[in-house]
Each structure stands twice: as C-alpha cells, then as structure tokens.
Design a protein around this motif. Sequence first.
Motif, PDB file in Angstrom:
ATOM      1  N   LEU A   1      73.872   3.363 -25.476  1.00 44.74           N
ATOM      2  CA  LEU A   1      75.053   4.205 -25.267  1.00 44.74           C
ATOM      3  C   LEU A   1      75.733   3.852 -23.944  1.00 44.74           C
ATOM      4  O   LEU A   1      76.958   3.771 -23.857  1.00 44.74           O
ATOM      5  CB  LEU A   1      74.654   5.687 -25.240  1.00 44.74           C
ATOM      6  N   ALA A   2      74.915   3.627 -22.924  1.00 40.49           N
ATOM      7  CA  ALA A   2      75.470   3.262 -21.617  1.00 40.49           C
ATOM      8  C   ALA A   2      76.219   1.933 -21.708  1.00 40.49           C
ATOM      9  O   ALA A   2      77.337   1.798 -21.197  1.00 40.49           O
ATOM     10  CB  ALA A   2      74.356   3.187 -20.572  1.00 40.49           C
TER      11      ALA A   2
ATOM     12  N   ILE B   1      79.519   2.476 -23.369  1.00 46.50           N
ATOM     13  CA  ILE B   1      80.524   3.093 -22.501  1.00 46.50           C
ATOM     14  C   ILE B   1      81.066   2.077 -21.496  1.00 46.50           C
ATOM     15  O   ILE B   1      82.265   2.043 -21.208  1.00 46.50           O
ATOM     16  CB  ILE B   1      79.913   4.326 -21.813  1.00 46.50           C
ATOM     17  N   ILE B   2      80.171   1.222 -21.004  1.00 49.56           N
ATOM     18  CA  ILE B   2      80.630   0.192 -20.067  1.00 49.56           C
ATOM     19  C   ILE B   2      81.635  -0.739 -20.765  1.00 49.56           C
ATOM     20  O   ILE B   2      82.722  -1.008 -20.240  1.00 49.56           O
ATOM     21  CB  ILE B   2      79.434  -0.611 -19.510  1.00 49.56           C
TER      22      ILE B   2
ATOM     23  N   ASN C   1      85.043   1.073 -21.512  1.00 50.11           N
ATOM     24  CA  ASN C   1      85.885   1.285 -20.332  1.00 50.11           C
ATOM     25  C   ASN C   1      86.394  -0.029 -19.760  1.00 50.11           C
ATOM     26  O   ASN C   1      87.525  -0.116 -19.282  1.00 50.11           O
ATOM     27  CB  ASN C   1      85.123   2.079 -19.278  1.00 50.11           C
TER      28      ASN C   1
ATOM     29  N   PHE D   1      76.395   2.186 -39.209  1.00 48.88           N
ATOM     30  CA  PHE D   1      75.031   2.638 -39.012  1.00 48.88           C
ATOM     31  C   PHE D   1      74.600   3.532 -40.170  1.00 48.88           C
ATOM     32  O   PHE D   1      73.502   3.400 -40.707  1.00 48.88           O
ATOM     33  CB  PHE D   1      74.872   3.379 -37.689  1.00 48.88           C
TER      34      PHE D   1
ATOM     35  N   PHE E   1      79.372  11.541 -42.786  1.00 46.27           N
ATOM     36  CA  PHE E   1      78.166  11.972 -42.073  1.00 46.27           C
ATOM     37  C   PHE E   1      77.379  12.994 -42.876  1.00 46.27           C
ATOM     38  O   PHE E   1      76.151  13.061 -42.776  1.00 46.27           O
ATOM     39  CB  PHE E   1      78.529  12.488 -40.683  1.00 46.27           C
TER      40      PHE E   1
ATOM     41  N   LEU F   1      71.896  15.062 -30.161  1.00 50.20           N
ATOM     42  CA  LEU F   1      73.149  14.783 -29.455  1.00 50.20           C
ATOM     43  C   LEU F   1      74.195  15.814 -29.846  1.00 50.20           C
ATOM     44  O   LEU F   1      75.379  15.627 -29.623  1.00 50.20           O
ATOM     45  CB  LEU F   1      73.659  13.384 -29.828  1.00 50.20           C
TER      46      LEU F   1
ATOM     47  N   ALA G   1      68.985  11.739 -33.953  1.00 48.40           N
ATOM     48  CA  ALA G   1      70.058  11.506 -32.996  1.00 48.40           C
ATOM     49  C   ALA G   1      71.366  11.222 -33.728  1.00 48.40           C
ATOM     50  O   ALA G   1      72.415  11.788 -33.401  1.00 48.40           O
ATOM     51  CB  ALA G   1      69.704  10.342 -32.075  1.00 48.40           C
ATOM     52  N   VAL G   2      71.305  10.356 -34.721  1.00 50.15           N
ATOM     53  CA  VAL G   2      72.537   9.989 -35.403  1.00 50.15           C
ATOM     54  C   VAL G   2      73.030  11.129 -36.294  1.00 50.15           C
ATOM     55  O   VAL G   2      74.233  11.361 -36.399  1.00 50.15           O
ATOM     56  CB  VAL G   2      72.347   8.691 -36.195  1.00 50.15           C
TER      57      VAL G   2
ATOM     58  N   LEU H   1      74.701  13.462 -34.052  1.00 49.52           N
ATOM     59  CA  LEU H   1      75.970  12.859 -33.657  1.00 49.52           C
ATOM     60  C   LEU H   1      76.988  13.042 -34.775  1.00 49.52           C
ATOM     61  O   LEU H   1      78.160  13.366 -34.544  1.00 49.52           O
ATOM     62  CB  LEU H   1      75.752  11.371 -33.387  1.00 49.52           C
ATOM     63  N   GLY H   2      76.519  12.841 -36.014  1.00 46.71           N
ATOM     64  CA  GLY H   2      77.373  13.064 -37.166  1.00 46.71           C
ATOM     65  C   GLY H   2      77.882  14.500 -37.195  1.00 46.71           C
ATOM     66  O   GLY H   2      79.029  14.756 -37.578  1.00 46.71           O
TER      67      GLY H   2
ATOM     68  N   PHE I   1      81.095  14.913 -35.509  1.00 42.20           N
ATOM     69  CA  PHE I   1      82.264  14.485 -36.288  1.00 42.20           C
ATOM     70  C   PHE I   1      82.559  15.450 -37.431  1.00 42.20           C
ATOM     71  O   PHE I   1      83.715  15.667 -37.790  1.00 42.20           O
ATOM     72  CB  PHE I   1      82.033  13.064 -36.822  1.00 42.20           C
TER      73      PHE I   1
ATOM     74  N   PHE J   1      81.743  12.863 -28.241  1.00 45.16           N
ATOM     75  CA  PHE J   1      80.375  12.375 -28.126  1.00 45.16           C
ATOM     76  C   PHE J   1      80.105  11.725 -26.771  1.00 45.16           C
ATOM     77  O   PHE J   1      78.965  11.545 -26.383  1.00 45.16           O
ATOM     78  CB  PHE J   1      80.020  11.470 -29.315  1.00 45.16           C
ATOM     79  N   ILE J   2      81.173  11.412 -26.026  1.00 44.22           N
ATOM     80  CA  ILE J   2      80.977  10.949 -24.648  1.00 44.22           C
ATOM     81  C   ILE J   2      80.293  12.056 -23.847  1.00 44.22           C
ATOM     82  O   ILE J   2      79.401  11.815 -23.025  1.00 44.22           O
ATOM     83  CB  ILE J   2      82.328  10.599 -23.992  1.00 44.22           C
TER      84      ILE J   2
ATOM     85  N   PHE K   1      76.717  12.151 -24.564  1.00 41.35           N
ATOM     86  CA  PHE K   1      76.032  11.119 -23.788  1.00 41.35           C
ATOM     87  C   PHE K   1      75.777  11.607 -22.362  1.00 41.35           C
ATOM     88  O   PHE K   1      74.681  11.489 -21.835  1.00 41.35           O
ATOM     89  CB  PHE K   1      76.877   9.843 -23.772  1.00 41.35           C
TER      90      PHE K   1
ATOM     91  N   VAL L   1      73.012  14.191 -22.298  1.00 43.51           N
ATOM     92  CA  VAL L   1      71.715  13.588 -22.567  1.00 43.51           C
ATOM     93  C   VAL L   1      71.234  12.789 -21.362  1.00 43.51           C
ATOM     94  O   VAL L   1      70.056  12.814 -21.001  1.00 43.51           O
ATOM     95  CB  VAL L   1      71.795  12.689 -23.819  1.00 43.51           C
TER      96      VAL L   1
ATOM     97  N   GLY M   1      88.566   5.028 -15.968  1.00 49.60           N
ATOM     98  CA  GLY M   1      87.363   4.662 -16.712  1.00 49.60           C
ATOM     99  C   GLY M   1      86.305   4.041 -15.819  1.00 49.60           C
ATOM    100  O   GLY M   1      85.158   3.928 -16.206  1.00 49.60           O
TER     101      GLY M   1
ATOM    102  N   GLN N   1      83.275   6.337 -15.251  1.00 46.48           N
ATOM    103  CA  GLN N   1      82.339   6.364 -16.389  1.00 46.48           C
ATOM    104  C   GLN N   1      81.474   5.115 -16.407  1.00 46.48           C
ATOM    105  O   GLN N   1      80.282   5.167 -16.683  1.00 46.48           O
ATOM    106  CB  GLN N   1      83.120   6.431 -17.703  1.00 46.48           C
ATOM    107  N   MET N   2      82.115   3.980 -16.093  1.00 46.31           N
ATOM    108  CA  MET N   2      81.365   2.731 -16.084  1.00 46.31           C
ATOM    109  C   MET N   2      80.272   2.760 -15.027  1.00 46.31           C
ATOM    110  O   MET N   2      79.148   2.330 -15.268  1.00 46.31           O
ATOM    111  CB  MET N   2      82.290   1.557 -15.784  1.00 46.31           C
TER     112      MET N   2
ATOM    113  N   ALA O   1      77.472   4.939 -16.135  1.00 45.81           N
ATOM    114  CA  ALA O   1      76.691   4.272 -17.173  1.00 45.81           C
ATOM    115  C   ALA O   1      75.814   3.176 -16.568  1.00 45.81           C
ATOM    116  O   ALA O   1      74.666   2.987 -16.967  1.00 45.81           O
ATOM    117  CB  ALA O   1      77.612   3.674 -18.243  1.00 45.81           C
TER     118      ALA O   1
ATOM    119  N   VAL P   1      72.906   4.706 -14.882  1.00 43.17           N
ATOM    120  CA  VAL P   1      71.958   5.118 -15.918  1.00 43.17           C
ATOM    121  C   VAL P   1      71.073   3.947 -16.325  1.00 43.17           C
ATOM    122  O   VAL P   1      69.852   4.058 -16.409  1.00 43.17           O
ATOM    123  CB  VAL P   1      72.719   5.659 -17.144  1.00 43.17           C
TER     124      VAL P   1
END
Lengths: 298, 339, 241
Positions: free
Chosen positions: A102-103, A106-107, A110, A230, A275, B63, B135-136, B139-140, B143, B250-251, B254, B257, B296, B299-300, B303, B306
């Motif tokens: 996920l990280a 995001i990288i 962005n 997925f 989903f 999530l 997790a997925v 996440l679903g 949505f 979902f950001i 993240f 989490v 952005g 955020q980078m 991340a 992390v």
Amino acid sequence: MNGAYLLSQVANGLILGSMYALIAIGFSMIYGIVRLINFAHGDIFTIGAFATLASIAVIQAPFPVVLAIVLVVGAAVGLLIERAAFRPMRGAPQVTGFIASLAVSIIIENLAVLTVSAQPRTFAVPAYLNRLIPLGGLNVRMIDIAIVLLAIILMIALVLFVRFTKIGVAMRATAENYDVARLMGININRMIGIAFAIGSALAAVAGLMWGTKYGQISPLMGVLPGLKAFVAAVIGGVGSITGAVLGGYVLGMAEVLFVGLLPPEYSGYRNAFVFGALILVLLVMPNGILGRSTEQRA
Amino acid sequence: MSAPRNTFLPRFAIAALVGAALVALADANLNPYLLSIIQFIGLNIILAVSLNVTNGFIGLFSLGHPAFMTVGGYVAAILVIPPERKAALLPDLPAFLAAQEWSFLPALIAGGSVAALVALIVGFPVLRLRGHYLAVATLGLIFIVQSFAVNLRGVTRGALGLSGLPELTNLWWVYLFCLVTIYVCWQLKHSSLGRTMLAIRENELAASCLGVKVARMRILSFVLGAFLAGIAGGLWVHLVTLISPSSFSFILAFEIVVMVVLGGTGSITGAVLVAVVLSVLTQLLRPVEEAANLFGASQMIVAFVVLVVLITRPKGLFGTAEPDLVGWLLRPFRKSKAA
Amino acid sequence: MLRLEDVHVRRGGTHALRGVSLEIEEGEIVALIGANGAGKTTTLATISGLLRPQSGRILFAPGRGEPERDLTKMRAEDIVAAGISHCPEGRQVFANLSVTENLRIGAYLRNDKAAIEKDVADIQAQFPILRSRAQLPGDRLSGGEQMMLVIGRALMSKPRLLLLDEPSLGLAPQLVEQIFDILAEIRRQGVTVLLVEQNASMALELGDRAYVLEAGSLVLHGSGRELAGNPDIQRAYLGGA
C-alpha cells in the motif's frame, strides 16, 4: 433487447475480461510465490499506460515497438519494487508486506501526480487501430480484436513457459516450498524476481490496452481496475494462473452484463456489485473456482 | 515497560485532567485553524485506537473504517440538519427522517450505532475470511458503501454530498470521545474479554480449544471498532461541515492502519503516539508542499517512512506493550520528591 | 571430504547445536543417530546452507586433492553446485510437479540436457514405478514411491556427498529394507552418504561409522559395529535391555 445488442455486450465483456485477466495473472503469480497481495500492482498498470503515451508521443514508435517498450518498462518497475520494498522484509508477517505494498502504491501514485499532473490525458491512437471490422453481424474496432488476441497470445505463452521451461518448473517448485527448492539449487530470489517481472509486464500491457481502447489515462486510473483484477484473481483461485484468467473473464463479463442488461438506475452500483460478488464467492468457495486449499504458509 | 492495571485509573485521571486543562488553554488562545488541526489529531487518535481493537487485539486485518465513518457521518448529518433545511437539501427524504431534528450527542451515538449495525450484518459473512481476504473484502466494503452513498440520492444527495452542515464539533467533543475511546479500549484490553481477544490473535485454534467463542469475539471487536469509527465520522463531518461519498476513501484506511501497525498492533499507547506524530508530520509538511507546489509529497514521505519502519522494525515500534508514558513524564517530579 | 569444526547453531531461542565436530571420508556411509530433537536435522540443514551457524567452520572438498571450501559462507544453491545434495526429512516431493519434473528439477543446476535425460532414464530403470507413473503429480505416489522419487531427485544433481534425513520414517519394514539396499547401491556408485536415522539398528548395520548426538552435542563416535555392541547404545537406541 435484440441479439446484436447482447452480442456487443458479450464482446465488451470479453475485452474487459482480457484486461482484468492480464492484471489478475500478476496478482496470482506474485501471491503464489511470495504470499503477498501486491497493492502496487494496479499502479504498474497505470505506468504501462503512461509508457505507452510516452513512446507514442515522444519517440513516435510504431505500435509493435511500443508494445515491447511497455513490456520492458513494466518488468523493470516490477523488479525494482520487489528489490527495494519487498525483498528487505522477506519473512515478515503477511500483513507487513500488504501494508508495504500500500505504501509503495501511494508513493507511485503521488509521484505520478507530481510528475504528469492529475489531469487526464488523451492520446492519439494509430488510425488503423480504430478501423471498424465487420465480425459476425457486429462492427468491431480493430483495437478490440487486437486486445483480445494479444491477451490470449500472452496468456498461452505464459502457460507454456510455466509448464514446460526449466525456469517455469523451478518457479512452481519455489511456490510450493522454498527450502526444498533451495536444496535443488534454485535461487529463490531470482524466481520471485521473475514472477514480479512477468506479472508486472502483463499488467503494463493491460494498461496499454486500456489507454488505447478508452483513449484517456490518468495517474489514478489503476486503482479500481487493480482492485477488481484482484477480485478476479480471488474468484478464480489465487495462486493459479488459469484461475486468474478464468476469474478475469468471468468478472469482466459479469460486470458488463450487470451494467448492460439491468435497468440503467442500477448501473451506478457497478462497483458494489463487483465487491459484493467477491464477498459472495469467498463465502461459497473460499479457495475460488480453481484454487486448491493450499498449505498455510506464514 | 507496561503499566499494570491498578495504576491505570489514577494515571488516566491525571492525564485526563492535564489534557482538559490544555484543551481549555488551547480553546481560549489558539486560532480556529490551529484548533481544527488539533481536532483532526484527536480524530485520528479515536480512529487508530478503535481500529486497534479489531486489527491489534484480535488480529483481524480490517480496512473498513472509512466505510463505517461514511455511514456514521451520513446518519449524524441527516439527523442533525434542521427540517426546513432538509426540505431544501433533500426534498425526497422519507417523511419520518425529514421531520427529525436531533441534538449533536444523540445524533453521533445514532451514527455510531448504525455503523455498528452495518458491521454486525456484514461481519457475519465477512469475518469468516482471514488475512488478506478479509483485508480486501473490507476494502470492498468501502466501495460498496460509496456506491450506495452516490446512488441513494433521496437520502444522501448523491455525489454532491451534504454541505453547509452546522459546525457542531469542537475541541471539547473531540477530547471527550478521545478519552472515552482510550478508556474503553484500555479497560477492554486488560479485562478477561481483552485477554481472550489477544489469545485468539496469538493462536486461534488453541483459544477455540479452550472454549472461546472465536466467532462471537470477532464480531464483537469488529462491531465495537465500527461504532467508534461511526462516531468519529459524525465528528469529522461536523468539523469540516461537509460530507460526500468520497469524504472517507481508502487512502484514509491506509493511514489509520499505518498508525496501528507502526504503533505496534495491540499497543494503545503506540497507536496514540503514532497517530499524533503522523498527523503532526502531515500538517507540518502541508505548508511546505503547498509552498513548493509539490502536492502529494507529504503522503509520499509518510509512505516512505512507513516502508523504512516496516523494514527495520517489522513488529511496530512497541509490539503489544504499553510503554508507561505518564510514569515517564512524572519521573522528574518523583526524583525531586525523593531528593 | 567433509569436516565440521565446533559448529554452534541457534534456532529461535534454543541452542540447537553446541559445538559439533565431525568428519566424513570419501566413499563412507556415516550414520548420525540420536533421539528426537537432538539436532540431527539441524546438522544436515546447516551443512546444506538452509541454516547459518553462529560459529564454527564446515569444510568441504568434493574429492581427494581438491581445495576445501568453507560452506558456512556459501548460499544453499552454491552448496548444491559444489556437490552436496540434501534429501530432506518427510519426503517433500513437489506436489505441483509431475514425477518426471520432480526428477528433472533435481538437475536444476546442470546444463547438459542429453545427460540429464539419460540420468532420468537410468533412475527410472532403477525404480520402474517412477516410469509408469511419470506424468502423475508427485504427491499421488505412495509413501515408499515418494521416498524413491526424492532419493532419485537428490541424485540428479550428481552429488559427491548425499545428506539423507530419515529415509525410513513411516515406511513398512520391507520398504525400509529396500531403501537400505538402495543406499548400498548409491555407495557403490561412488557417492558418500551422511545418513540421519531413527532406525538406529539399520543405520549402525549399514554405516561404516556412526556419531551419536544428544541435546546438540556429539557424545559417542565409533564404527557401526562398535556402537551396535555398546551397551549404552543398545539401551538407549536399540531397544535392548
């Protein structure tokens, strides 16, 4: 509702399914060999689309060359991500890898927004790809036929590779048991790298297809197709390449028919449908259609 | 070092009082911009600590927090909006809803409760899944909830969202719910129920062999997390005075989490600390990225941090332990007393 | 050919090997016996590079007069290339690979295609069942057949030294005998064998020499016959009075 409409919907399902299948294969291969759900996979799809744009716009490459460039770029990015982010945390709990991906995602997103801006871009597709071809009562664009054919060729090539080459056999052995594979003299990291390279190259090609078909791309375009691919991989059975292909086509077809056949007021629930289908499939068939209940590896 | 239970209440009381004094001080002196930043930090604390119940205590990797925040946010907003404004904003609202005008606290709790109800309904099928699949699936859920928020136009005003909500959230409300969240989660973790949850996380099979009703515990922790997330959603939308289907993406999942994982899954202190540090870091980076025109970048950087933490400390900063922060802060005083 | 010098291994918090030193000469069958958890499997995994020792050296020379190399500094795959094949405990056939693919993957580091196919044919001649089931997935064989498959697979890398972990585990007595005949045959072909066994009487009968491992340390060493006659060994490992 007439036959031609239904037929065109099926064709659209086939096209969307081809792209989902190509992305899903990468999810499945990578999960199969390292038990990692690589969230950055959808971003490689995006990178593939931008690589297409760049090679058409900047160096005016002919289309087969563009395809080759996209394959190479995708593979290279996949290898880079594996090397930089995932290899250092090999052996950590699954959740760690998941968050790391996920990280990474995001990288990349962005970085993409920073470098090419969030504005959607259009790109010019060679005219011959837009030519209409009569096919079974339908007029189909050349690009649509090319997408399905190319996807099928790539998938057959991959299946042959995994089934019959030495590297392919070694990858299957690695996916099953790291230690025993090492005792055969197999370099595990190389096999994982190859899985990342192949899976990412295919996702990048799906990005090329998406961009040429819809004519518009943006840095965040990969998020939803990535997630849905997925879902497709899970429906087919994660870890199985044929499962991913099957899941891709099933999901693509189901999504198109859901939107195309139900009254229009339901089409907004497209994502909820996808989903919801995921949750349903996982409950009825926890291992997907083709997945076998594999050992639990931490 | 973890604080044993019998020292928790006095410490918590001290910390709460000191906090209240700070809040009063801040409320009187700081400008609205800074106050809103502090409130966001508080909201992140609520979110991280509550997600820790699901992800940290019992080891379910969910999530789904943004989905529950969306539900809680919409419910609270619709209940709070005065009927005359509702008539203009949501002309198609069912009559029984259109007539409601609740005050803030009950509306928040109603939001939390509906989120908890959604978690209960979704939880029965979804919590049978494990690890990545869960997790997925969660996440679903984000949505799916988003789809409904966009399409149930009569209730939500679709993609436009509900704007011009009353500015009801203030530092005191956020502080109150922070305290409630931390208190409840701390007591839970150190109760027999909490130890049962940790046992399930460590070894589900062994726990179920000992007669633990694993499925029931799962649902319980999921529902509790969703309740608190729903409340946080209500607080959030009355702070920014706006809710739309894409308010909680979902950001955000993240980010929450990450707070839990970096803090150490199961460590409340860790979650609080990382929530504060991460929020402050983001806020400090924001003007920089605006000045440099690099949207952005923050955020980078987060991340990237992390990734580095995950590579160097895969168990998070604190594991499941609760470092004794209050004791640590009080140490100088104690020393002087002894001397 | 192989020399372990004061090898210490820690696994998860336990000190699994506490200064193990042993030596194997070319052409020998050496048995390593001991109770469960004594460190037999750990010893093999350390030699083959799956585990890293905390200290000590493991020196290996593929043949007389060839230079010795320290295995503790090599990766598992390079140790295979150097001439050591480790046939792990619990059979461990690849279920996703056919019987023949299982054999071929044993020759992963070799590039002589024709010779590989000839070796596959030789092993199939030795174990006909591996030919008649050639296309089945590896896990569809019976326990004894799987054992033959993994021994054959281990030989496909043309090793000079074979590490064999518990080949008799869970097999019927006549199959055990068959496996030990195979071992004798392997030695005749010039492969040195380090054999780890629970079945101590068989191991001592077959082994030229044997080491006894207890709680991570070697406690006894001698020829197979000597040890078989040792009353302590009889009491502890051979079920004697």
